[in-house]
Design a protein around this motif. Structure first.
Motif, PDB file in Angstrom:
ATOM      1  N   THR A 250      -3.174   6.074  -7.397  1.00  0.00           N
ATOM      2  CA  THR A 250      -2.920   6.199  -6.104  1.00  0.00           C
ATOM      3  C   THR A 250      -2.722   7.360  -5.696  1.00  0.00           C
ATOM      4  N   ALA A 251      -2.270   8.355  -6.300  1.00  0.00           N
ATOM      5  CA  ALA A 251      -1.938   9.737  -6.192  1.00  0.00           C
ATOM      6  C   ALA A 251      -3.016  10.503  -6.230  1.00  0.00           C
ATOM      7  N   LEU A 252      -3.858  10.268  -7.303  1.00  0.00           N
ATOM      8  CA  LEU A 252      -5.004  11.134  -7.356  1.00  0.00           C
ATOM      9  C   LEU A 252      -6.190  10.667  -6.282  1.00  0.00           C
ATOM     10  N   THR A 253      -6.040   9.274  -6.037  1.00  0.00           N
ATOM     11  CA  THR A 253      -6.982   9.214  -4.887  1.00  0.00           C
ATOM     12  C   THR A 253      -6.648   9.536  -3.584  1.00  0.00           C
ATOM     13  N   LEU A 254      -5.297   9.604  -3.276  1.00  0.00           N
ATOM     14  CA  LEU A 254      -4.825  10.383  -2.119  1.00  0.00           C
ATOM     15  C   LEU A 254      -5.236  12.019  -1.853  1.00  0.00           C
ATOM     16  N   LEU A 255      -4.940  12.374  -3.280  1.00  0.00           N
ATOM     17  CA  LEU A 255      -5.269  14.024  -3.270  1.00  0.00           C
ATOM     18  C   LEU A 255      -6.544  14.374  -3.199  1.00  0.00           C
ATOM     19  N   PHE A 256      -7.544  13.773  -3.853  1.00  0.00           N
ATOM     20  CA  PHE A 256      -8.908  14.191  -3.723  1.00  0.00           C
ATOM     21  C   PHE A 256      -9.743  13.380  -3.067  1.00  0.00           C
ATOM     22  N   ALA A 257      -9.651  12.094  -2.801  1.00  0.00           N
ATOM     23  CA  ALA A 257     -10.552  11.241  -2.099  1.00  0.00           C
ATOM     24  C   ALA A 257     -10.288  10.957  -0.693  1.00  0.00           C
ATOM     25  N   ALA A 258      -9.109  11.163  -0.217  1.00  0.00           N
ATOM     26  CA  ALA A 258      -8.945  10.585   1.121  1.00  0.00           C
ATOM     27  C   ALA A 258      -9.344  11.291   2.208  1.00  0.00           C
ATOM     28  N   SER A 259      -9.463  12.740   2.009  1.00  0.00           N
ATOM     29  CA  SER A 259     -10.290  13.266   3.072  1.00  0.00           C
ATOM     30  C   SER A 259     -11.654  13.242   3.153  1.00  0.00           C
ATOM     31  N   GLU A 260     -12.250  12.630   2.115  1.00  0.00           N
ATOM     32  CA  GLU A 260     -13.821  12.698   1.993  1.00  0.00           C
ATOM     33  C   GLU A 260     -14.287  11.255   2.213  1.00  0.00           C
ATOM     34  N   VAL A 261     -13.395  10.186   1.761  1.00  0.00           N
ATOM     35  CA  VAL A 261     -13.791   8.939   1.734  1.00  0.00           C
ATOM     36  C   VAL A 261     -13.174   8.077   2.790  1.00  0.00           C
ATOM     37  N   PRO A 262     -13.890   7.476   3.981  1.00  0.00           N
ATOM     38  CA  PRO A 262     -12.962   6.867   4.999  1.00  0.00           C
ATOM     39  C   PRO A 262     -12.477   5.549   4.410  1.00  0.00           C
ATOM     40  N   TRP A 263     -11.248   5.327   5.208  1.00  0.00           N
ATOM     41  CA  TRP A 263     -10.198   4.240   4.776  1.00  0.00           C
ATOM     42  C   TRP A 263      -9.768   4.395   3.530  1.00  0.00           C
ATOM     43  N   ALA A 264      -9.819   5.599   2.773  1.00  0.00           N
ATOM     44  CA  ALA A 264      -9.119   5.869   1.342  1.00  0.00           C
ATOM     45  C   ALA A 264      -7.617   5.702   1.545  1.00  0.00           C
ATOM     46  N   GLU A 265      -6.992   6.248   2.803  1.00  0.00           N
ATOM     47  CA  GLU A 265      -5.774   6.403   2.863  1.00  0.00           C
ATOM     48  C   GLU A 265      -4.917   4.796   2.749  1.00  0.00           C
ATOM     49  N   LEU A 266      -5.702   3.861   2.823  1.00  0.00           N
ATOM     50  CA  LEU A 266      -5.090   2.554   2.803  1.00  0.00           C
ATOM     51  C   LEU A 266      -4.499   2.309   1.316  1.00  0.00           C
ATOM     52  N   VAL A 267      -4.892   2.955   0.490  1.00  0.00           N
ATOM     53  CA  VAL A 267      -4.320   2.660  -0.917  1.00  0.00           C
ATOM     54  C   VAL A 267      -2.813   2.803  -1.174  1.00  0.00           C
ATOM     55  N   PHE A 268      -2.458   3.867  -0.177  1.00  0.00           N
ATOM     56  CA  PHE A 268      -0.913   4.087  -0.346  1.00  0.00           C
ATOM     57  C   PHE A 268      -0.212   2.973   0.307  1.00  0.00           C
ATOM     58  N   PRO A 269      -0.464   2.134   1.398  1.00  0.00           N
ATOM     59  CA  PRO A 269       0.328   1.018   1.759  1.00  0.00           C
ATOM     60  C   PRO A 269      -0.018  -0.155   1.009  1.00  0.00           C
ATOM     61  N   ALA A 270      -0.983   0.100   0.150  1.00  0.00           N
ATOM     62  CA  ALA A 270      -1.639  -1.319  -0.547  1.00  0.00           C
ATOM     63  C   ALA A 270      -0.600  -0.940  -1.946  1.00  0.00           C
ATOM     64  N   TRP A 271      -0.309   0.195  -2.515  1.00  0.00           N
ATOM     65  CA  TRP A 271       0.671   0.392  -3.630  1.00  0.00           C
ATOM     66  C   TRP A 271       1.879   0.243  -3.179  1.00  0.00           C
ATOM     67  N   SER A 272       2.320   0.554  -2.174  1.00  0.00           N
ATOM     68  CA  SER A 272       3.629   0.342  -1.506  1.00  0.00           C
ATOM     69  C   SER A 272       4.256  -1.022  -1.552  1.00  0.00           C
ATOM     70  N   LEU A 273       3.088  -1.910  -1.310  1.00  0.00           N
ATOM     71  CA  LEU A 273       3.379  -3.267  -0.965  1.00  0.00           C
ATOM     72  C   LEU A 273       3.519  -3.924  -2.210  1.00  0.00           C
ATOM     73  N   LEU A 274       2.734  -3.330  -3.518  1.00  0.00           N
ATOM     74  CA  LEU A 274       2.825  -3.986  -4.848  1.00  0.00           C
ATOM     75  C   LEU A 274       4.247  -3.655  -5.466  1.00  0.00           C
ATOM     76  N   LEU A 275       4.641  -2.362  -5.064  1.00  0.00           N
ATOM     77  CA  LEU A 275       5.729  -1.648  -5.698  1.00  0.00           C
ATOM     78  C   LEU A 275       6.914  -2.850  -4.859  1.00  0.00           C
ATOM     79  N   SER A 276       7.044  -2.903  -3.749  1.00  0.00           N
ATOM     80  CA  SER A 276       7.970  -3.628  -3.171  1.00  0.00           C
ATOM     81  C   SER A 276       8.158  -5.076  -3.378  1.00  0.00           C
ATOM     82  N   VAL A 277       6.910  -5.529  -3.718  1.00  0.00           N
ATOM     83  CA  VAL A 277       6.849  -7.061  -4.060  1.00  0.00           C
ATOM     84  C   VAL A 277       7.577  -7.102  -5.701  1.00  0.00           C
TER      85      VAL A 277
END
Length: 223
Positions: free
Chosen positions: A179-206
């Motif tokens: 998730t960290a790698l995706t946010l670092l290198f893909a979020a600014s280029e791939v639309p909607w990529a920032e959704l991986v952070f709330p998805a990971w947070s949800l899995l962590l919380s569950v």
């Protein structure tokens, strides 16, 4: 002794519940913001923003962001209280600092989007092109260039701390690093990529909630 055990069990459960609420609110805000202020050729002239549906989506997203930030801070505080004395001070500082900067940057992006909304006349007139371009790009830059990088640092430090202390399973730690790698290198280029952070947070919380439930059952069986 029983009260201490109860506090140990309640703290991660509070973290899990706060994390779930944060993840759902942030995901909803991102989706609404993307739909309300899209990127690409269709949004360059700002004509699409005269649509009441898009303005309503942005207003709804802006209303959700403050609550997402509050629950995120609660989530960070509860997790730090749980890992407590066993945490590495360097990683703990990075973890806390990235969480605080992420929250501040998220609020900044929301304020910029609110400015875009404010320049639209109540009757639905098209905002001036210069104001529209500045506000739209400023909001997206804060979100995709800065907030997502801080979210990446947060996910990375949390994954490392969780792996070192054994409070996270290996697969969840690895997923956090991805998730960290995706946010670092893909979020600014791939639309909607920032959704991986709330998805990971949800899995962590569950995971935290489920682990807390198991610990509570074992404590009840062996008082």
């Amino acid at each position: 002794m029983q009260q201490q055990a109860q506090r140990v069990l309640e703290t991660p459960r509070a973290a899990g519940l706060a994390g779930v609420v944060f993840a759902l609110l942030l995901a909803a805000a991102i989706v609404l913001m993307r739909l309300g202020i899209p990127e690409g050729a269709e949004s360059v002239t700002a004509q699409g923003f005269t649509d009441s549906g898009r303005r309503g989506a942005v207003r709804a997203a802006l209303a959700l962001v403050p609550f997402a930030g509050v629950f995120f801070l609660w989530f960070v505080g509860a997790v730090r209280a749980h890992i407590g004395a066993g945490e590495d001070k360097f990683l703990a500082t990075v973890f806390l600092g990235s969480g605080l900067v992420f929250t501040a940057t998220l609020f900044g992006a929301a304020a910029a989007a609110g400015a875009v909304l404010a320049v639209t006349h109540p009757a639905g007139a098209t905002p001036a092109l210069s104001s529209w371009d500045f506000g739209r790009h400023f909001a997206y830059t804060l979100m995709t260039e800065y907030a997502t990088r801080m979210a990446a640092v947060f996910a990375c430090s949390m994954s490392v701390i969780g792996h070192r202390l054994g409070i996270l399973p290996r697969r969840l730690s690895v997923l956090g690093l991805l998730t960290a790698l995706t946010l670092l290198f893909a979020a600014s280029e791939v639309p909607w990529a920032e959704l991986v952070f709330p998805a990971w947070s949800l899995l962590l919380s569950v995971h935290i909630i489920r682990a807390t439930g198991g610990a509570r059952s074992r404590t009840a069986a062996n008082p």
